[in-house]
Design a protein around this motif. Structure first.
Motif, PDB file in Angstrom:
ATOM      1  N   ARG A  62      21.070 -28.088   0.981  1.00 45.28           N
ATOM      2  CA  ARG A  62      19.577 -27.882   1.298  1.00 45.28           C
ATOM      3  C   ARG A  62      18.909 -26.912   0.087  1.00 45.28           C
ATOM      4  O   ARG A  62      19.535 -25.837  -0.107  1.00 45.28           O
ATOM      5  N   LEU A  63      17.663 -27.147  -0.116  1.00 48.65           N
ATOM      6  CA  LEU A  63      17.040 -26.322  -1.105  1.00 48.65           C
ATOM      7  C   LEU A  63      15.681 -26.097  -0.535  1.00 48.65           C
ATOM      8  O   LEU A  63      14.906 -26.611   0.336  1.00 48.65           O
ATOM      9  N   GLY A  64      15.333 -24.818  -1.120  1.00 52.04           N
ATOM     10  CA  GLY A  64      13.770 -24.402  -0.702  1.00 52.04           C
ATOM     11  C   GLY A  64      13.513 -23.391  -1.493  1.00 52.04           C
ATOM     12  O   GLY A  64      14.100 -22.966  -2.556  1.00 52.04           O
ATOM     13  N   ILE A  65      12.176 -22.355  -1.259  1.00 54.64           N
ATOM     14  CA  ILE A  65      11.886 -21.573  -2.129  1.00 54.64           C
ATOM     15  C   ILE A  65      11.609 -20.072  -1.376  1.00 54.64           C
ATOM     16  O   ILE A  65      11.435 -20.135  -0.179  1.00 54.64           O
ATOM     17  N   HIS A  66      11.670 -19.175  -2.134  1.00 53.30           N
ATOM     18  CA  HIS A  66      11.166 -17.868  -1.349  1.00 53.30           C
ATOM     19  C   HIS A  66       9.521 -17.997  -1.789  1.00 53.30           C
ATOM     20  O   HIS A  66       9.108 -18.172  -2.872  1.00 53.30           O
ATOM     21  N   GLY A  67       8.921 -18.007  -0.760  1.00 49.82           N
ATOM     22  CA  GLY A  67       7.361 -18.278  -0.952  1.00 49.82           C
ATOM     23  C   GLY A  67       6.660 -16.953  -1.650  1.00 49.82           C
ATOM     24  O   GLY A  67       7.337 -15.987  -1.590  1.00 49.82           O
ATOM     25  N   PRO A  68       5.459 -17.033  -2.189  1.00 51.00           N
ATOM     26  CA  PRO A  68       4.967 -15.997  -2.458  1.00 51.00           C
ATOM     27  C   PRO A  68       4.395 -14.901  -1.357  1.00 51.00           C
ATOM     28  O   PRO A  68       4.406 -15.172  -0.230  1.00 51.00           O
ATOM     29  N   PHE A  69       4.591 -13.574  -1.963  1.00 50.61           N
ATOM     30  CA  PHE A  69       4.387 -12.538  -0.926  1.00 50.61           C
ATOM     31  C   PHE A  69       3.593 -11.164  -1.574  1.00 50.61           C
ATOM     32  O   PHE A  69       3.096 -10.339  -0.722  1.00 50.61           O
ATOM     33  N   TRP A  70       3.889 -11.109  -3.079  1.00 48.51           N
ATOM     34  CA  TRP A  70       3.357  -9.801  -3.509  1.00 48.51           C
ATOM     35  C   TRP A  70       2.054  -9.710  -3.280  1.00 48.51           C
ATOM     36  O   TRP A  70       1.060 -10.374  -3.636  1.00 48.51           O
ATOM     37  N   GLY A  71       1.580  -8.262  -2.804  1.00 50.16           N
ATOM     38  CA  GLY A  71       0.484  -7.928  -2.783  1.00 50.16           C
ATOM     39  C   GLY A  71      -0.519  -8.385  -1.720  1.00 50.16           C
ATOM     40  O   GLY A  71      -1.775  -8.058  -1.695  1.00 50.16           O
ATOM     41  N   PHE A  72       0.207  -8.949  -0.601  1.00 44.92           N
ATOM     42  CA  PHE A  72      -0.732  -9.560   0.591  1.00 44.92           C
ATOM     43  C   PHE A  72      -0.029  -9.492   1.839  1.00 44.92           C
ATOM     44  O   PHE A  72       1.333  -9.483   1.567  1.00 44.92           O
ATOM     45  N   LYS A  87      -4.543 -20.006  -0.385  1.00 44.16           N
ATOM     46  CA  LYS A  87      -4.237 -20.556  -1.516  1.00 44.16           C
ATOM     47  C   LYS A  87      -2.809 -20.205  -2.119  1.00 44.16           C
ATOM     48  O   LYS A  87      -2.135 -21.516  -2.669  1.00 44.16           O
ATOM     49  N   ARG A  88      -2.249 -19.058  -2.017  1.00 41.74           N
ATOM     50  CA  ARG A  88      -0.914 -18.841  -2.417  1.00 41.74           C
ATOM     51  C   ARG A  88       0.056 -19.763  -1.850  1.00 41.74           C
ATOM     52  O   ARG A  88       1.008 -20.314  -2.030  1.00 41.74           O
ATOM     53  N   LEU A  89      -0.252 -19.626  -0.131  1.00 42.25           N
ATOM     54  CA  LEU A  89       0.816 -20.503   0.625  1.00 42.25           C
ATOM     55  C   LEU A  89       0.820 -21.811   0.214  1.00 42.25           C
ATOM     56  O   LEU A  89       1.915 -22.592   0.280  1.00 42.25           O
ATOM     57  N   LEU A  90      -0.412 -22.596   0.162  1.00 42.89           N
ATOM     58  CA  LEU A  90      -0.455 -23.785  -0.261  1.00 42.89           C
ATOM     59  C   LEU A  90       0.224 -24.063  -1.694  1.00 42.89           C
ATOM     60  O   LEU A  90       0.758 -25.026  -1.858  1.00 42.89           O
ATOM     61  N   GLN A  91       0.079 -23.336  -2.544  1.00 44.33           N
ATOM     62  CA  GLN A  91       0.672 -23.500  -3.867  1.00 44.33           C
ATOM     63  C   GLN A  91       1.943 -23.454  -3.804  1.00 44.33           C
ATOM     64  O   GLN A  91       2.787 -24.183  -4.384  1.00 44.33           O
TER      65      GLN A  91
END
Length: 272
Positions: A62-72, A87-91
């Motif tokens: 299974r494949l996934g990513i660590h989503g954006p989190f810096w600064g928010f 926007k970051r989450l949708l990106q």
């Protein structure tokens, strides 16, 4: 879960190239760390995604990513900041769609301050959940559409249940629970939170993802498994009660410790 589960790992693509044989020998689950920064997501990330697909040819875990989190945080109250977070989450989800990722890690909004103060304000808990819905509702719908799970990871969480209440409030199979063992151990040792196995017991079959890292209960160490003070036998005893098949992702500060982490847990008779 099986009696001897297979460990996956989190790493950037550059480390995957080094540990490719180890990752492919048992088709381990993988979490890519290349897409957490706003600079990457705001730029031309498509070539990096294409490189990932080529490099991961033959990988069937299974494949996934660590989503954006810096600064928010996902409970942003300022509407303009909230738009950036959305926007970051949708990106991040666009990356998942491009590479075939089926999970994205999202950081919990619950802090140590919240533990002492949410009930000090009228409807404090409800307002926090409402703020998260304002931020996440589009991402949840997008995750549903592309078959991806948003897994909410404990960061400062002292209360194992608040994050669960938030996840369930969406009424969506696309919002599930993640636990980071080192974060839970930090909260236990430094803020009086329950031990790691209690976090797992609280999540139960809502748990779909776990970051495995060792620590000392003081800081967020991300040490090789077996080098800290986490009671791994109690952790895997609770994991063994589940049938939700969570991704067991070893997340280290130094990825070179991955083979030793696997070997150490194998020697304990806990994982492979």
């Amino acid at each position: 879960m099986s009696s001897l589960p297979i460990l996956g790992a989190a790493m950037p693509l550059s480390s995957y190239e080094v540990h490719k044989d180890l990752m492919l020998e048992k088709q381990r689950d993988l979490e890519l760390q290349d897409f957490v920064k706003g600079e990457v997501l705001n730029g031309d990330w498509q070539p990096l995604a294409e490189h990932a697909k080529k490099l991961l040819d033959g990988h069937k875990g299974r494949l996934g990513i660590h989503g954006p989190f810096w600064g928010f945080t996902i409970d942003a109250m300022d509407p303009e900041i909230r738009e950036i977070v959305k926007k970051r989450l949708l990106q991040g989800l666009s990356v998942c769609e491009a590479i075939g990722g089926t999970h994205m890690v999202v950081h919990s909004p619950y802090s140590t301050w919240d533990f002492n103060n949410l009930d000090n304000n009228d409807k404090g808990r409800e307002r926090k959940i409402e703020a998260c819905h304002l931020t996440l509702h589009e991402a949840v719908k997008r995750a549903e559409d592309i078959g991806c799970e948003l897994v909410l990871e404990n960061i400062e969480d002292k209360d194992p249940y608040a994050r669960i209440e938030l996840a369930e409030s969406f009424g969506s199979d696309a919002v599930k629970i993640s636990i980071d063992t080192g974060h839970a151990h930090y909260a236990h040792g430094s803020t009086g939170a329950p031990p790691v196995d209690y976090f797992i017991k609280a999540a139960g079959n809502r748990l779909r993802h776990i970051h495995l890292q060792d620590a000392d209960g003081y800081a967020d160490r991300h040490w090789t498994l077996g080098e800290g003070t986490i009671n791994w036998h109690s952790v895997f005893k609770e994991l063994g009660r589940l049938n939700s098949d969570p991704r067991l992702i070893v997340e280290l500060r130094d990825v070179s410790g991955l083979p030793a982490s696997i070997a150490n847990l194998e020697a304990m008779g806990l994982a492979q």
